[in-house]
Design a protein around this motif. Structure first.
Motif, PDB file in Angstrom:
ATOM      1  N   TYR A 105      89.386  48.288  67.390  1.00 26.71           N
ATOM      2  CA  TYR A 105      88.832  48.704  68.857  1.00 26.71           C
ATOM      3  C   TYR A 105      87.225  48.086  68.960  1.00 26.71           C
ATOM      4  O   TYR A 105      86.511  48.562  67.870  1.00 26.71           O
ATOM      5  CB  TYR A 105      89.126  50.057  69.160  1.00 26.71           C
TER       6      TYR A 105
ATOM      7  N   TYR B  91      83.562  48.134  71.167  1.00 24.27           N
ATOM      8  CA  TYR B  91      82.924  48.756  72.410  1.00 24.27           C
ATOM      9  C   TYR B  91      81.440  47.979  72.545  1.00 24.27           C
ATOM     10  O   TYR B  91      80.906  47.885  71.345  1.00 24.27           O
ATOM     11  CB  TYR B  91      82.680  50.241  72.015  1.00 24.27           C
TER      12      TYR B  91
ATOM     13  N   TYR C   6      77.644  49.422  74.232  1.00 28.01           N
ATOM     14  CA  TYR C   6      77.040  50.373  74.552  1.00 28.01           C
ATOM     15  C   TYR C   6      75.503  49.894  74.891  1.00 28.01           C
ATOM     16  O   TYR C   6      75.140  48.849  74.452  1.00 28.01           O
ATOM     17  CB  TYR C   6      76.968  51.762  73.756  1.00 28.01           C
TER      18      TYR C   6
ATOM     19  N   PHE D 125      77.996  54.067  77.981  1.00 33.80           N
ATOM     20  CA  PHE D 125      79.378  53.275  77.709  1.00 33.80           C
ATOM     21  C   PHE D 125      79.189  51.965  78.695  1.00 33.80           C
ATOM     22  O   PHE D 125      79.144  52.074  79.802  1.00 33.80           O
ATOM     23  CB  PHE D 125      80.386  54.046  77.968  1.00 33.80           C
TER      24      PHE D 125
ATOM     25  N   SER E 177      85.119  48.945  76.419  1.00 30.54           N
ATOM     26  CA  SER E 177      85.991  48.807  75.438  1.00 30.54           C
ATOM     27  C   SER E 177      86.898  47.695  75.375  1.00 30.54           C
ATOM     28  O   SER E 177      87.375  47.299  76.530  1.00 30.54           O
ATOM     29  CB  SER E 177      86.644  50.086  75.146  1.00 30.54           C
TER      30      SER E 177
ATOM     31  N   SER F 178      89.915  47.264  77.891  1.00 31.15           N
ATOM     32  CA  SER F 178      90.874  48.248  78.126  1.00 31.15           C
ATOM     33  C   SER F 178      90.070  49.410  79.113  1.00 31.15           C
ATOM     34  O   SER F 178      90.610  50.130  79.812  1.00 31.15           O
ATOM     35  CB  SER F 178      91.064  48.999  76.840  1.00 31.15           C
ATOM     36  N   GLU F 179      88.746  49.459  79.037  1.00 27.89           N
ATOM     37  CA  GLU F 179      88.125  50.202  79.875  1.00 27.89           C
ATOM     38  C   GLU F 179      86.439  49.468  80.267  1.00 27.89           C
ATOM     39  O   GLU F 179      85.986  49.240  79.134  1.00 27.89           O
ATOM     40  CB  GLU F 179      88.074  51.569  79.538  1.00 27.89           C
TER      41      GLU F 179
END
Lengths: 112, 114
Positions: B31, B33, B35, B45, B48, B55-56
């Motif tokens: 995973y 990310y 930020y 955030f 992701s 995914s988001e």
């Protein structure tokens, strides 16, 4: 978006004092993470708490997860100047570990 | 100890230019990310990424932003046409599949848009 409120926002203490930092939310979390961030650097993971009521110790730092898994605290015993930094709590939104949201932060200054 | 690495550490760019921020996540993490942190503000955030797709994403992550995993090790954030308000520290993070899903962050890229 779930809100993680930290208190106090700022804390300035003398070396050797004890302190507690709080992280509160109205939401329930499956786990909660504490980070420390120094100026110009990335957040560094300190600990993850998972179980309601859980207490974890990291040297002079004690982390507790609330029984209802909505809040957490960080207690530092005999603070040292090296503890100076921004302390952040963080938790995943309930939608399934895709979005880690950070608290508002507590900036700690420990003077010699 | 494995760590997330980011390059460059500091990027200065002119408004309207495209920038690519690069990250090498921890090797067994799945995973990823991004930020950002505007000076003196919260860590926010952006996006992701899992299994080669987003995914988001947050409302900040608009059409000017894109992410890519061009090979097995790099994870990039592209800002197509930078604005002054994009000036911030950008952090990459990665995590593995676990019950806690602990996220580990890189040292960040300071982006300055002039």
């Amino acid at each position: 978006t779930q809100l993680l409120e930290q208190s106090p926002q700022f804390l300035s203490i003398q070396e050797g004092e004890n302190l507690t930092v709080y992280c509160n939310s109205s939401s329930v979390f499956s786990s909660l993470q504490w980070y420390r961030q120094e100026p110009g650097e990335g957040p560094v993971l300190l600990v993850t708490v998972v179980t309601g009521g859980e207490v974890k110790k990291l040297k002079r730092l004690t982390f507790q997860f609330g029984d209802a898994r909505k809040d957490s605290s960080l207690h530092i015993t005999a603070a040292q100047p090296g503890d100076t930094g921004l302390y952040l709590c963080a938790a995943y939104e309930n939608t399934g570990f895709q979005k880690l949201v950070f608290g508002t932060g507590t900036r700690l200054l420990v003077s010699p | 100890e494995p760590e997330v690495t980011q390059t460059p550490s500091h990027q200065v760019t002119q408004m309207g230019q495209e920038v690519i921020l690069r990250c090498v996540p921890i090797s067994n993490h799945l995973y990823f990310y991004w930020y950002r942190q505007i000076l003196g503000q919260k860590v926010e955030f952006l996006v992701s990424f899992y299994n080669n797709e987003i995914s988001e994403k947050s409302e900040i992550f608009d059409d000017q932003f894109s992410v890519e995993r061009p090979d097995g090790s790099n994870f990039t954030l592209k800002i197509r046409s930078t604005k002054l308000e994009d000036s911030a520290m950008y952090f990459c993070a990665s995590s593995k599949i676990s019950s806690e899903r602990e996220a580990f962050f890189g040292q960040g890229t300071r982006l300055t848009v002039v």
